[in-house]
Design a protein around this motif. Structure first.
Motif, PDB file in Angstrom:
ATOM      1  N   PRO A   1      24.239  18.456 -21.235  1.00 43.30           N
ATOM      2  CA  PRO A   1      23.425  19.347 -22.074  1.00 43.30           C
ATOM      3  C   PRO A   1      22.599  18.574 -23.086  1.00 43.30           C
ATOM      4  N   TYR A   2      23.199  17.544 -23.698  1.00 41.96           N
ATOM      5  CA  TYR A   2      22.435  16.794 -24.672  1.00 41.96           C
ATOM      6  C   TYR A   2      21.233  16.136 -24.010  1.00 41.96           C
ATOM      7  N   HIS A   3      21.471  15.600 -22.803  1.00 39.13           N
ATOM      8  CA  HIS A   3      20.380  14.941 -22.093  1.00 39.13           C
ATOM      9  C   HIS A   3      19.238  15.922 -21.839  1.00 39.13           C
ATOM     10  N   ARG A   4      19.615  17.125 -21.414  1.00 42.38           N
ATOM     11  CA  ARG A   4      18.574  18.121 -21.153  1.00 42.38           C
ATOM     12  C   ARG A   4      17.806  18.455 -22.422  1.00 42.38           C
ATOM     13  N   GLY A   5      18.559  18.605 -23.521  1.00 42.03           N
ATOM     14  CA  GLY A   5      17.905  18.900 -24.787  1.00 42.03           C
ATOM     15  C   GLY A   5      16.972  17.775 -25.191  1.00 42.03           C
ATOM     16  N   GLU A   6      17.454  16.558 -24.976  1.00 48.83           N
ATOM     17  CA  GLU A   6      16.649  15.412 -25.370  1.00 48.83           C
ATOM     18  C   GLU A   6      15.370  15.336 -24.550  1.00 48.83           C
ATOM     19  N   GLU A   7      15.505  15.584 -23.242  1.00 49.18           N
ATOM     20  CA  GLU A   7      14.308  15.543 -22.406  1.00 49.18           C
ATOM     21  C   GLU A   7      13.283  16.572 -22.872  1.00 49.18           C
ATOM     22  N   ARG A   8      13.796  17.743 -23.250  1.00 44.28           N
ATOM     23  CA  ARG A   8      12.869  18.771 -23.757  1.00 44.28           C
ATOM     24  C   ARG A   8      12.203  18.306 -25.045  1.00 44.28           C
ATOM     25  N   ALA A   9      13.032  17.731 -25.935  1.00 43.96           N
ATOM     26  CA  ALA A   9      12.481  17.267 -27.211  1.00 43.96           C
ATOM     27  C   ALA A   9      11.437  16.183 -26.977  1.00 43.96           C
TER      28      ALA A   9
ATOM     29  N   ASN B   1      -6.160  -5.962 -24.293  1.00 49.21           N
ATOM     30  CA  ASN B   1      -6.460  -5.684 -22.883  1.00 49.21           C
ATOM     31  C   ASN B   1      -5.459  -4.634 -22.443  1.00 49.21           C
ATOM     32  N   ILE B   2      -5.928  -3.427 -22.292  1.00 48.98           N
ATOM     33  CA  ILE B   2      -5.053  -2.263 -22.164  1.00 48.98           C
ATOM     34  C   ILE B   2      -3.895  -2.497 -21.199  1.00 48.98           C
ATOM     35  N   ARG B   3      -2.713  -2.186 -21.660  1.00 49.47           N
ATOM     36  CA  ARG B   3      -1.520  -2.326 -20.819  1.00 49.47           C
ATOM     37  C   ARG B   3      -0.803  -0.992 -20.723  1.00 49.47           C
ATOM     38  N   LEU B   4      -1.402  -0.085 -19.991  1.00 47.88           N
ATOM     39  CA  LEU B   4      -0.736   1.201 -19.770  1.00 47.88           C
ATOM     40  C   LEU B   4       0.103   1.085 -18.505  1.00 47.88           C
ATOM     41  N   PHE B   5       0.954   2.078 -18.275  1.00 42.08           N
ATOM     42  CA  PHE B   5       1.695   2.123 -17.026  1.00 42.08           C
ATOM     43  C   PHE B   5       0.848   2.926 -16.042  1.00 42.08           C
ATOM     44  N   GLY B   6      -0.028   2.224 -15.343  1.00 45.18           N
ATOM     45  CA  GLY B   6      -1.107   2.869 -14.613  1.00 45.18           C
ATOM     46  C   GLY B   6      -0.702   3.910 -13.598  1.00 45.18           C
ATOM     47  N   GLU B   7       0.399   3.670 -12.868  1.00 49.65           N
ATOM     48  CA  GLU B   7       0.780   4.620 -11.823  1.00 49.65           C
ATOM     49  C   GLU B   7       1.446   5.854 -12.399  1.00 49.65           C
ATOM     50  N   LEU B   8       1.928   5.743 -13.643  1.00 49.68           N
ATOM     51  CA  LEU B   8       2.625   6.888 -14.229  1.00 49.68           C
ATOM     52  C   LEU B   8       1.614   7.864 -14.820  1.00 49.68           C
ATOM     53  N   SER B   9       2.091   9.087 -15.023  1.00 52.30           N
ATOM     54  CA  SER B   9       1.194  10.083 -15.579  1.00 52.30           C
ATOM     55  C   SER B   9       0.967   9.806 -17.065  1.00 52.30           C
ATOM     56  N   VAL B  10      -0.086  10.411 -17.571  1.00 54.22           N
ATOM     57  CA  VAL B  10      -0.402  10.271 -18.995  1.00 54.22           C
ATOM     58  C   VAL B  10       0.794  10.717 -19.834  1.00 54.22           C
ATOM     59  N   LEU B  11       1.379  11.833 -19.438  1.00 52.74           N
ATOM     60  CA  LEU B  11       2.524  12.356 -20.188  1.00 52.74           C
ATOM     61  C   LEU B  11       3.681  11.360 -20.149  1.00 52.74           C
ATOM     62  N   ASP B  12       3.941  10.809 -18.963  1.00 57.21           N
ATOM     63  CA  ASP B  12       5.063   9.874 -18.838  1.00 57.21           C
ATOM     64  C   ASP B  12       4.853   8.626 -19.682  1.00 57.21           C
ATOM     65  N   ASN B  13       3.618   8.195 -19.821  1.00 56.29           N
ATOM     66  CA  ASN B  13       3.349   7.041 -20.668  1.00 56.29           C
ATOM     67  C   ASN B  13       3.816   7.307 -22.096  1.00 56.29           C
ATOM     68  N   VAL B  14       3.494   8.493 -22.593  1.00 54.57           N
ATOM     69  CA  VAL B  14       3.896   8.809 -23.964  1.00 54.57           C
ATOM     70  C   VAL B  14       5.403   9.038 -24.026  1.00 54.57           C
ATOM     71  N   ARG B  15       5.937   9.696 -22.981  1.00 51.87           N
ATOM     72  CA  ARG B  15       7.382   9.937 -22.973  1.00 51.87           C
ATOM     73  C   ARG B  15       8.152   8.620 -23.008  1.00 51.87           C
ATOM     74  N   LEU B  16       7.592   7.613 -22.318  1.00 45.88           N
ATOM     75  CA  LEU B  16       8.270   6.309 -22.325  1.00 45.88           C
ATOM     76  C   LEU B  16       8.309   5.750 -23.737  1.00 45.88           C
ATOM     77  N   GLY B  17       7.250   6.076 -24.516  1.00 45.02           N
ATOM     78  CA  GLY B  17       7.247   5.613 -25.904  1.00 45.02           C
ATOM     79  C   GLY B  17       8.423   6.163 -26.684  1.00 45.02           C
ATOM     80  N   CYS B  18       8.886   7.371 -26.309  1.00 46.41           N
ATOM     81  CA  CYS B  18      10.029   7.969 -27.015  1.00 46.41           C
ATOM     82  C   CYS B  18      11.336   7.281 -26.649  1.00 46.41           C
ATOM     83  N   HIS B  19      11.272   6.439 -25.608  1.00 48.96           N
ATOM     84  CA  HIS B  19      12.475   5.812 -25.071  1.00 48.96           C
ATOM     85  C   HIS B  19      13.343   5.203 -26.161  1.00 48.96           C
ATOM     86  N   VAL B  20      12.683   4.477 -27.049  1.00 51.16           N
ATOM     87  CA  VAL B  20      13.432   3.684 -27.996  1.00 51.16           C
ATOM     88  C   VAL B  20      14.218   4.558 -28.982  1.00 51.16           C
ATOM     89  N   ARG B  21      13.794   5.787 -29.147  1.00 44.06           N
ATOM     90  CA  ARG B  21      14.528   6.682 -30.057  1.00 44.06           C
ATOM     91  C   ARG B  21      15.527   7.557 -29.314  1.00 44.06           C
TER      92      ARG B  21
END
Lengths: 384, 464, 272
Positions: free
Chosen positions: C124-132, C91-111
């Protein structure tokens, strides 16, 4: 020993009132799964209504007794009760026509009918007595007046509970619980601040007329006077609780209530009128809170709408009682109420009086951390 | 596939440009705060400067609560307690610090701290430094409380958490009311009495306490006599920092984790978010800023720090702001905080609002025309009607207030009734609040209006 | 545990009961690296419970789960995600209010190295990471074909796209093993074909090891190398698709002990 006994009596007297308020919280939580923050304000309202009725009936020596700014509330409430009575009677008649020869079982319609009839009786008696100038005739009898005042307060607050549920909570039946919680906070603020209006109860502190003698103890044990107000208050509270317990566990309506609390969707599929059950739950809860407001006012007569927060805090302690006993569980609420009363009064008497609220809320935090389902709350078992 | 870390290092910007981009908003914030302090205040006058001051404090409170209630979706209703902790710690430091350093508790700040014109003092003094330190200390104390409360209680969900935070708030209030001495010391007494530590509290019976200095904070009478350090500069510096931190958190990995908890805790945890940890983080950060706001509040003109006034009703005030603005919207919370704070003033004296009534009327007329146009051509009218209602309500409030004033009433007295009604209506009609989770500059927020004017309504198109 | 060195996921006789109901009993599973395993069974057979046990939503009553040589039994879900097990939800559990991109970006959270202070000061590292993170999120959206909808709110996506977004989000955690819970549910036949292609592509491009719950026999029989069949919490059969199609126990479980019909055809008739 003296101190101990006195504390015990106070604790039990106030604890049973906490229990009475806690029932309203627990019933609403059991069914709708949200904290009805406005419940405390209904409790305050109950105290004020009984104050107005008592003053109008000639009790107390009040400057505000003849204050035209306040008595209009009584007349409006009276009219509203009458209107409700008429409509309930009409509905009852309609039901009777549809189900001729049905044996009398206390179901939803009849329960509402009985409630309203009782209310009409109370109001009519009060109004007639008032108009005929007979107030003093029954006005001198504290017990009888007290009963009438109790009924008036309970029924009017029941009505208020009904209206609040219909207007504020019903549109949110499908909304997330958080939204309902916020609405409840809004309703609580609304009631508090409406009460502060000069046209309502004003900001001036008032004193609830005491209907029972304060100088004749019922009995004296070890130099401790057992006052009528404590005994009668606790007895009324306990009687009401037994009535509710009977209603919930022994009647058809109680069964539908428990069904709704267990699963509203399935209950509605089984033909239970969920909305009405919820309405009646609110009415009962509000009526019990009003009774507690009246009884509490008898014990501690200071009324002060501007400092409503103090009384609201009492209501919140009752919520703590509901949680401690196991929210959603009616007997748990009763147990929790007594427990909170004991904790608060013994803590106040033997440790520090200023910290009485701290004990209660610390207990809440402790219970939530150790056993969130409360003492009697067993998840997945009978809940109301 | 290279690891995320390797790619991050690869894409890392240089230190200098990154630093510049990180720091310039702060510099801009300081600039705005200084501008308000030295240029805006003389223009708007003392009264409105004070209103602006209150608005600033409210914004900090509302935005900080947004981080908990909005971002992570946890519902805290004991926010005023953190404000109280911050206020008392900050007040205690300034009060007793001033006694020790300057020998009295008079305002010893420079021009940046001054709300009074024409004081002949340098721009910045030691008093200002003391105040700044006290604010940070107050924030840290509140954050510590947030950690202590949050760690156990954030395991609870929804209304259980709400009631625990409320209980915590009441506990703090009662403790301050009953356990702090209500006699404030003078400088002579300070010198006579040794500094009594917290440890001695536990070893001495309570009625034999020589009220320790640290605990003499006014008790139930309130902490009076604090110097008025809070100026437009400090308050709006605080606002700037709060907004910046809230925005940067929201637009980063941390903020996404916060929001994911609010959206779906189970999915969030399954995606590797340590939900408990992030909830505690949000709680602690929010408590910090609430503490700072408490410090600013404590040193505001016309304010006496009183535990009785910082009970759960104050928490409800902050909740009203957050909920009306939109749970999760920083700009929404800030705007709602401003409106909620200024509305009583406007209702009391609607002249400033009525001065610009033609603007509102014009706006209403434009919206009306647009609505009619949209309706006639089969476009969506709902967002337009909503805005029309808002403008008309404002206009109605203005005229209503004037009529009430003419009749000898002050509509401002009824503000809490209005707010309560607004809260209930908002939950029924637009439960996500004015802006929802979005910010005022998010284009998707305005798409509704744009669509009603541009494209005809699609069947089954998304509403709101 | 099985000594096969490339068994990335090894499940040893896990069990779970709720009250008297034995939801899963003695479930065993060994997934070699790069394999694609199907998990089928009638409704209520305990398939999703197995997923919940593997991902830490429930604690198994007994047994152990080993992921790439590390025992992850009973860990909290976020630790298991960190260890490299990621899932989608039935039963789909997406983060409904967030954007499609943010849903996937959240998946990167753990890494990622998401510190509060890094976020506030934007190092600077944070900025680089956000870009990555953004780059890899966009790439994943491209893979599942949702790049053009990156800015929309997730709850506004059509049903089939929401399932694809769940896959992208799960992939963003860079999992060693991907658990897909009925990815084809609610998709039309065209979408199902695309999904099949997508799963094949995941295996090729991401070397994904996949455990798949699916009701659509066409999808399962077509793409899975081996299939495990559950019924009433017990494993009743395991084997290649062709073995199972003639396995009487499987047929009995699906049809009630009737004649030897073709699972595929019958399920298509009676299925969703």
């Amino acid at each position: 020993m003296e101190k101990f006994l006195q504390t015990l009596i106070d604790a039990l007297a106030v604890g049973s009132l906490y229990a009475l308020i806690a029932l309203g919280y627990t019933m609403v939580y059991g069914i709708l799964k949200f904290i009805n923050f406005a419940h405390s304000d209904v409790f305050v309202l109950g105290a004020w209504i009984s104050f107005l009725v008592a003053v109008a009936a000639g009790w107390g020596d009040h400057v505000s007794a003849g204050d035209p700014g306040r008595t209009w509330i009584l007349w409006v409430l009276w009219a509203a009760t009458a209107a409700a009575a008429v409509s309930a009677a009409a509905e009852f008649g309609a039901w009777k026509r549809r189900h001729p020869g049905d044996p009398f079982v206390l179901n939803r319609t009849r329960f509402a009918g009985v409630l309203v009839l009782v209310a009409v009786w109370g109001w009519a008696a009060f109004g007639l007595a008032k108009m005929a100038g007979l107030v003093k005739v029954w006005g001198d009898n504290g017990l009888f007046s007290g009963l009438l005042i109790l009924l008036c307060a309970m029924t009017t607050c029941g009505l208020v509970g009904f209206v609040l549920e219909r207007l504020a909570y019903k549109p949110l039946r499908k909304a997330p619980r958080l939204n309902v919680l916020i609405t409840a906070i809004g309703v609580s603020l609304l009631l508090q601040n409406l009460g502060q209006l000069q046209e309502m109860f004003g900001t001036r502190p008032q004193r609830m007329p005491t209907l029972l003698p304060t100088d004749q103890p019922l009995a004296t044990i070890a130099n401790v006077k057992i006052m009528p107000v404590d005994v009668i208050g606790a007895a009324t509270a306990i009687a009401l609780m037994f009535l509710l317990d009977f209603l919930v566990h022994r009647t058809k309506f109680g069964r539908s209530m428990r069904a709704v609390s267990y699963n509203p969707t399935t209950a509605s599929l089984m033909g239970i009128p969920v909305d009405r059950v919820i309405s009646v739950t609110f009415v009962i809860g509000a009526a019990l809170a009003a009774a507690a407001g009246f009884l509490y006012g008898q014990k501690y007569p200071g009324l002060n709408q501007a400092a409503a927060a103090v009384w609201v805090l009492l209501g919140l302690k009752a919520f703590v009682a509901a949680v401690v006993g196991g929210i959603g569980n009616i007997r748990g609420a009763m147990l929790g109420g007594i427990l909170i009363g004991l904790l608060e009064f013994f803590g106040a008497a033997y440790v520090s009086a200023a910290m009485r609220d701290v004990y209660v809320f610390s207990l809440l935090i402790l219970v939530l951390l150790v056993r969130p389902s409360g003492i009697l709350g067993r998840p997945m078992l009978e809940k109301v | 596939m290279s690891t995320l870390r390797a790619r991050a290092i690869e894409l890392k910007p240089g230190l200098l440009p990154a630093t510049v981009r990180s720091v310039w908003p702060l510099v801009a914030g300081i600039g705005i705060a200084l501008t308000l302090q030295f240029f805006a205040k003389p223009v708007i006058g003392d009264f409105y400067a004070k209103v602006l001051l209150d608005i600033g404090t409210s914004i900090i409170l509302a935005v900080s609560l947004t981080m908990v209630n909005g971002f992570t979706g946890q519902f805290s209703i004991g926010h005023a307690a953190f404000m109280m902790v911050g206020g008392y710690v900050s007040g205690g430091i300034v009060y007793y610090g001033s006694l020790l350093l300057f020998g009295d508790v008079d305002m010893a700040g420079g021009l940046v701290s001054s709300m009074i014109e024409g004081r002949d003092v340098p721009l910045v003094t030691r008093g200002d430094a003391l105040f700044a330190v006290s604010l940070v200390a107050g924030g840290l104390a509140a954050a510590l409380c947030g950690y202590v409360v949050g760690l156990p209680s954030l395991r609870l969900k929804g209304d259980y958490l709400a009631i625990v935070t409320l209980g915590f708030g009441e506990i703090v209030r009662v403790l301050i009311q009953s356990q702090t001495g209500d006699v404030l010391y003078t400088v002579e007494e300070m010198k006579e009495r040794p500094f009594v530590g917290i440890a001695q509290m536990f070893t001495t019976p309570s009625d034999e306490w020589v009220t320790p200095i640290v605990l003499s904070l006014g008790g139930a009478l309130g902490f009076s006599g604090l110097p008025f350090y809070s100026s437009l500069f400090w308050v709006f510096l605080g606002v700037g920092i709060t907004l910046l931190v809230a925005y940067r958190l929201k637009e980063s990995a941390t903020g996404r984790a916060f929001l994911s908890i609010r959206e779906d805790e189970i999915a969030s945890e399954a995606m590797g978010v340590n939900t408990t940890q992030f909830k505690v983080r949000a709680f602690v950060i929010a408590a910090f800023f609430a503490g700072v706001a408490g410090g600013l509040f404590a040193h505001s003109i016309g304010v006496q720090l009183n535990p009785g006034e910082l009970g759960f009703l104050k928490s409800f005030d902050i909740i009203i702001m957050v909920v009306l603005g939109g749970l999760g919207s920083i700009s929404g919370a800030a705007i709602a905080a401003a409106i909620v704070t200024i509305l009583p003033e406007l209702l009391r004296n609607p002249a400033p609002l009525l001065k610009v009534w033609p603007v509102f009327a014009g706006l209403a007329a434009l919206l009306l025309i647009a609505t009619v146009f949209a309706a006639a051509t089969g476009r969506r009218t709902r967002p337009l009607i909503a805005w029309l209602c808002i403008v008309l309500a404002l206009l109605g409030l203005g005229f209503g207030a004037r009529a009430a004033a003419a009749a000898g009433h002050n509509l401002g007295d009824y503000r809490m009734i209005l707010f309560a009604l607004a809260l209930i209506l908002m939950m029924i009609l637009r439960p996500q609040g004015l802006f929802g989770v979005r910010e005022i500059w998010d284009r998707s927020l305005w798409r509704g209006i744009a669509e009603s004017l541009r494209a005809p309504a699609k069947k089954g198109g998304t509403s709101r | 545990m099985t000594p096969t060195t490339d068994a990335v996921l090894a499940v040893r006789s896990i069990s779970k009961s709720f009250g008297g109901l034995k939801a899963v009993q003695d479930f065993n599973l060994t997934l070699p690296r790069g394999s694609l395993r199907g998990l089928i069974g009638p409704n209520g057979a305990g398939k999703t419970t197995v997923f919940n046990l593997l991902t830490g939503v429930y604690r198994p009553d007994a047994g152990s789960v080993t992921l790439a040589g590390r025992n992850i039994t009973g860990l909290r879900p976020f630790r298991i995600a960190d260890a490299g097990l990621s899932r989608t939800f039935q039963n789909i559990r997406l983060f409904g209010e967030l954007s499609v991109l943010d849903n996937v970006r959240l998946g990167c959270h753990v890494r990622s190295q998401h510190g509060v202070f890094r976020s506030i000061f934007r190092t600077p590292y944070h900025r680089g990471e956000e870009r990555a993170i953004e780059a890899s999120a966009r790439r994943l959206l491209d893979v599942v074909g949702l790049l053009s909808r990156a800015g929309e709110q997730a709850r506004n996506l059509p049903y089939g796209d929401q399932r694809k977004l769940e896959i992208a989000r799960a992939l963003a955690t860079e999992p060693r093993v991907l658990l897909l819970d009925e990815p084809a549910a609610g998709m039309n036949s065209q979408e199902k074909i695309a999904l099949r292609a997508l799963i094949q592509r995941l295996r090729k491009e991401f070397d994904a090891t996949i455990l798949l719950i699916e009701h659509d026999m066409g999808v399962v029989m077509d793409i899975c190398e081996r299939i495990t069949v559950l019924d009433y919490g017990k494993t009743i059969a395991e084997g290649t698709p062709s073995e199972l199609q003639s396995n009487p126990a499987v047929i009995a479980a699906y049809l009630g002990a009737e004649s030897d019909c073709d699972i595929d055809a019958n399920h298509a008739k009676g299925g969703r």
